[in-house]
Design a protein around this motif. Structure first.
Motif, PDB file in Angstrom:
ATOM      1  N   ARG B 107       0.974  -1.338  -0.018  1.00 42.64           N
ATOM      2  CA  ARG B 107      -0.005  -0.089  -0.035  1.00 42.64           C
ATOM      3  C   ARG B 107       0.754   1.234   0.085  1.00 42.64           C
ATOM      4  N   ALA B 108       0.211   2.314  -0.151  1.00 43.33           N
ATOM      5  CA  ALA B 108       0.864   3.609  -0.430  1.00 43.33           C
ATOM      6  C   ALA B 108       1.467   4.085   1.048  1.00 43.33           C
ATOM      7  N   ILE B 109       2.356   5.093   0.658  1.00 42.01           N
ATOM      8  CA  ILE B 109       2.910   5.871   1.811  1.00 42.01           C
ATOM      9  C   ILE B 109       2.489   7.168   1.915  1.00 42.01           C
ATOM     10  N   SER B 110       2.449   7.609   3.232  1.00 37.91           N
ATOM     11  CA  SER B 110       2.296   9.041   3.566  1.00 37.91           C
ATOM     12  C   SER B 110       3.349   9.923   3.366  1.00 37.91           C
ATOM     13  N   ALA B 111       3.171  11.244   3.203  1.00 34.69           N
ATOM     14  CA  ALA B 111       1.902  12.063   3.100  1.00 34.69           C
ATOM     15  C   ALA B 111       1.636  12.155   1.615  1.00 34.69           C
ATOM     16  N   PRO B 112       0.378  12.575   1.207  1.00 37.10           N
ATOM     17  CA  PRO B 112      -0.786  12.482   1.939  1.00 37.10           C
ATOM     18  C   PRO B 112      -1.200  10.919   2.583  1.00 37.10           C
ATOM     19  N   LEU B 113      -1.870  10.907   3.509  1.00 37.46           N
ATOM     20  CA  LEU B 113      -2.380   9.795   3.912  1.00 37.46           C
ATOM     21  C   LEU B 113      -3.130   9.133   2.806  1.00 37.46           C
ATOM     22  N   SER B 114      -2.876   7.673   2.631  1.00 40.24           N
ATOM     23  CA  SER B 114      -3.545   7.106   1.667  1.00 40.24           C
ATOM     24  C   SER B 114      -3.491   5.731   2.106  1.00 40.24           C
ATOM     25  N   ILE B 115      -4.399   4.936   2.172  1.00 39.93           N
ATOM     26  CA  ILE B 115      -4.729   3.336   2.600  1.00 39.93           C
ATOM     27  C   ILE B 115      -4.658   2.561   1.500  1.00 39.93           C
ATOM     28  N   TRP B 116      -4.685   2.995   0.078  1.00 33.54           N
ATOM     29  CA  TRP B 116      -4.921   2.266  -1.019  1.00 33.54           C
ATOM     30  C   TRP B 116      -3.455   1.695  -1.528  1.00 33.54           C
ATOM     31  N   ASN B 117      -3.722   0.868  -2.493  1.00 36.15           N
ATOM     32  CA  ASN B 117      -2.602   0.169  -3.214  1.00 36.15           C
ATOM     33  C   ASN B 117      -1.641   0.932  -4.006  1.00 36.15           C
ATOM     34  N   ASP B 118      -0.288   0.575  -3.717  1.00 35.56           N
ATOM     35  CA  ASP B 118       0.877   1.032  -4.502  1.00 35.56           C
ATOM     36  C   ASP B 118       1.861  -0.031  -3.955  1.00 35.56           C
ATOM     37  N   GLN B 119       3.171  -0.158  -4.716  1.00 33.85           N
ATOM     38  CA  GLN B 119       4.013  -0.941  -3.899  1.00 33.85           C
ATOM     39  C   GLN B 119       5.435  -0.272  -3.366  1.00 33.85           C
ATOM     40  N   GLN B 120       5.177   1.093  -3.209  1.00 37.51           N
ATOM     41  CA  GLN B 120       6.091   2.177  -2.658  1.00 37.51           C
ATOM     42  C   GLN B 120       6.593   1.348  -1.473  1.00 37.51           C
ATOM     43  N   ASP B 121       5.799   0.669  -0.671  1.00 36.05           N
ATOM     44  CA  ASP B 121       6.271   0.338   0.926  1.00 36.05           C
ATOM     45  C   ASP B 121       7.383  -0.789   0.778  1.00 36.05           C
TER      46      ASP B 121
END
Lengths: 295, 391
Positions: B107-121
């Protein structure tokens, strides 16, 4: 007191072996040895990054003759929780699990993981070696640095009082909390043994002077501990199931000046030998302790 | 047996069949249903394990570190901010060669806050010394966990199974969850190498001065490179035993004849395959190279699969800010210098923070690179939301 009498009943197994790289007069090295020898061979030490870890665990010659596990600065309590969970899950043990850290890893950066370990009720003893600042990295202030003490990040003297960790630990509802110093080997070791016999999380807070950071002579380390106790600045007590017990009575109460004067970190509190107002404030802390614990 | 099940619960059931001794997780920042599912299985007595509810992801990672060092098979799951909070421990686990398995619901990384998918983490910890395996769908995500424990415990490398958050974790799909006995036959009991045990006192986690530190990094690097063999063996064995291809190093789809090769990883490859089929009917030859193991990186396989392809486009859900595509630079690095010339390797970033990647977006991407190479582009960007003064 005769030396032999003084050492009577003191466990000496060299489980924390000599040949480590601590400074002369290091309170923490002595404390760690007393803790390991009191706990015995059936013990796992989970140590936080800090002086103790650095002077006792350089590859390839660590000083530990009991299993030693170190990962980071702020997670000794959580790592120890994991070791305990593994022993339970694998049906191994019983074993003594002792998480250990200095005041920085206990009071500041590792505070959260210790609170978590207490709250979850792991059967782990946490030992804090309190030398009242970040000594390993060059004497920076921690939240255990006492009022008035000079450190490299409080060059004019620390403006705040010390965080009261034993009381915070006790307020988690854990079954056993104790304070101790390295001038009384027997008392310290008895408390370690007592704690290890109790199921659940335990906390022992050991005052461990640092000649380098405190600015006293190495041979005075034990004497400085006595003064910390006899002034009332470091009260010795246990908290069993939430009740303070066995508070050590001070035979002859000593003014805090005696304690402050032998340490370079408090030198600025005296102008040409005359104590400043802050000394009175420190005396007030000692008086409050004496009253609170009926020392 | 095929079950219509949510991705998270499928992973929970499969992990339970892998019989971890210690599970520790923090339920937020943000979490999935994986640990809830496991907590239920432990609570109901279906799984004999210690479930440690901790106060942060930092402690979750530390608890499994301690448990693994004491000889337990240990598991945790996290995502996004939680993985970043763990990151210090993540490095430590790899350095200590503890074969922990972690599910990263990408899932995505803050900021801005997002709880949705990507592969940055998971990208943020790609250099930590973990094996990172990316799942295409929930079947593969489940299967990869069984493989991950085996790979980790054979190589003494911690293994991260990455599955796209929401798109997979919250999707209901039919998943074949192997029976307990089948998993037991495939995955032997964990035999730790070094543990903390008073019977054999030893130090784990000693500090290394400049005389010793660099060799530990070299050994870890080589171990990761060598784990290629284990990853391949275990996925081949899995295919033999369970009758389906899951995991491995890379996969391809209609790549051999393709004029344009798309490279990607994770769940988006499903949409890419759909587009490839559509374009095939229109007479266009497009193929896919899917990266299954991101670390270790399958450089040789990538080269072998793409060496005849002159038009390559890399699509990824992460970005190295100030630099561009991360997977794209890995792909560019996979070719010898001389062979990079005249080869078009385009780089697209898409789907950040859960932005949908539609088949039309992908069609636009292919049509664009057919005309000219694209150094770097955000796919599906809303230009009307961007003001020049903000940049």
């Amino acid at each position: 007191m005769e030396k032999s009498q003084y050492l009577e009943g003191v466990e000496k197994k060299d489980l924390f072996a000599h040949g480590h790289r601590a400074c002369g007069g290091c309170g923490q090295a002595l404390a760690a040895r007393l803790v390991a020898d009191a706990a015995g061979e059936n013990t796992i030490a989970c140590v936080a990054t800090g002086c103790l870890e650095v002077f006792s665990s350089p590859y390839p010659d660590p000083s530990w003759r009991i299993p030693f596990l170190h990962s980071l600065f702020e997670n000794a309590a959580a790592v120890a929780s994991g070791v305990e969970a593994a022993y339970k899950a694998l049906g191994k043990g019983p074993v003594n699990i002792i998480a250990q850290g200095g005041d920085g890893s206990t009071a500041d950066i590792g505070f959260q993981s210790i609170s978590g370990m207490f709250e979850r009720g792991h059967n782990v003893l946490y030992v804090c070696y309190d030398n009242e600042a970040y000594m390993n990295t060059g004497v920076q202030r921690s939240s255990f640095t006492p009022l008035g003490a000079r450190t490299t990040t409080t060059p004019t003297g620390n403006k705040t009082r010390k965080k009261n960790m034993p009381m915070i630990a006790a307020d988690h509802g854990i079954p056993y909390v104790a304070t101790a110093t390295i001038d009384d080997f027997r008392d310290l070791q008895q408390k370690i043994k007592k704690a290890l016999a109790i199921e659940g999380p335990k906390y022992i807070h050991i005052l461990a002077p640092c000649p380098l950071g405190w600015g006293h002579h190495g041979e005075l380390t034990v004497e400085v501990c006595r003064l910390a106790k006899d002034t009332g600045l470091f009260p010795i007590y246990e908290i069993v199931d939430g009740k303070v017990t066995n508070a050590r009575k001070i035979p002859v109460k000593v003014p805090v000046e005696e304690y402050l004067k032998v340490q370079g970190r408090f030198k600025h509190l005296f102008k040409r030998g005359v104590p400043t107002e802050e000394v009175a404030e420190i005396q007030e802390i000692a008086n409050q302790n004496i009253e609170r614990f009926n020392l | 047996m095929l079950k219509q099940i949510e991705g998270s619960y499928a992973v929970a059931q499969v992990v339970a069949h892998c019989r971890p001794n210690v599970i520790s997780a923090y339920p937020i920042t943000p979490q999935t249903h994986i640990v809830e599912g496991l907590a239920d299985l432990v609570g109901e007595g279906q799984l004999q394990a210690e479930f440690v509810n901790v106060e942060s992801e930092f402690s979750a990672a530390s608890v499994v570190l301690g448990a693994s060092a004491a000889g337990a098979r240990a598991y945790t799951a996290t995502t996004s901010q939680g993985l970043l909070l763990m990151s210090e421990v993540i490095y430590c686990i790899a350095g200590m060669r503890l074969p922990i398995v972690l599910t990263c619901a990408n899932r995505a990384i803050s900021a801005p806050l997002s709880i949705w998918n990507d592969q940055q983490d998971s990208m943020a910890v790609r250099d930590a010394g973990w094996i990172q395996l990316h799942a295409e769908d929930n079947q593969e995500a489940s299967d990869l966990h069984i493989q991950a424990f085996k790979i980790a415990e054979q190589t003494f490398l911690p293994t991260m199974v990455c599955m796209d958050g929401f798109i997979l974790t919250h999707a209901f799909e039919p998943v074949d969850i192997p029976e307990q006995k089948e998993v037991d036959d495939f995955l032997p009991a964990f035999k730790p190498r070094h543990i903390v045990d008073p019977r054999w006192p030893r130090g784990i986690g000693l500090f290394a001065d400049p005389r010793f530190y660099m060799e530990t990094r070299y050994i870890l690097h080589r171990a990761l490179e060598k784990s290629e063999e284990t990853i391949k063996e275990v996925s081949a064995e899995f295919a033999r035993v369970f009758g389906r291809d899951s995991g491995g190093f890379i996969k391809t789809y209609k790549l051999e004849e393709a004029d344009v090769a798309i490279v990607s990883m994770g769940s988006v490859v499903g949409t890419i395959k759909e587009l490839i089929d559509q374009l095939e009917e229109e007479g266009k030859k497009v193929g896919l190279l899917q990266i299954c193991s991101y670390r270790p990186f399958p450089r040789k396989e990538v080269y072998r699969a793409l060496k005849d392809k002159m038009n390559i486009v890399v699509l990824e859900k992460c970005i190295s800010l100030g630099r561009g595509g991360i997977l794209a630079s890995d792909i560019r690095w996979s070719f010898p210098r001389a062979e990079k010339r005249d080869r078009n390797i385009s780089s697209f970033v898409a789907g950040l923070g859960g932005r949908n990647i539609s088949i039309d977006d992908l069609r636009y991407m292919v049509e664009k690179v057919e005309k000219e190479p694209v150094e770097f582009e955000f796919l599906g960007l809303k230009k009307e939301l961007i003001a020049e003064r903000d940049m």
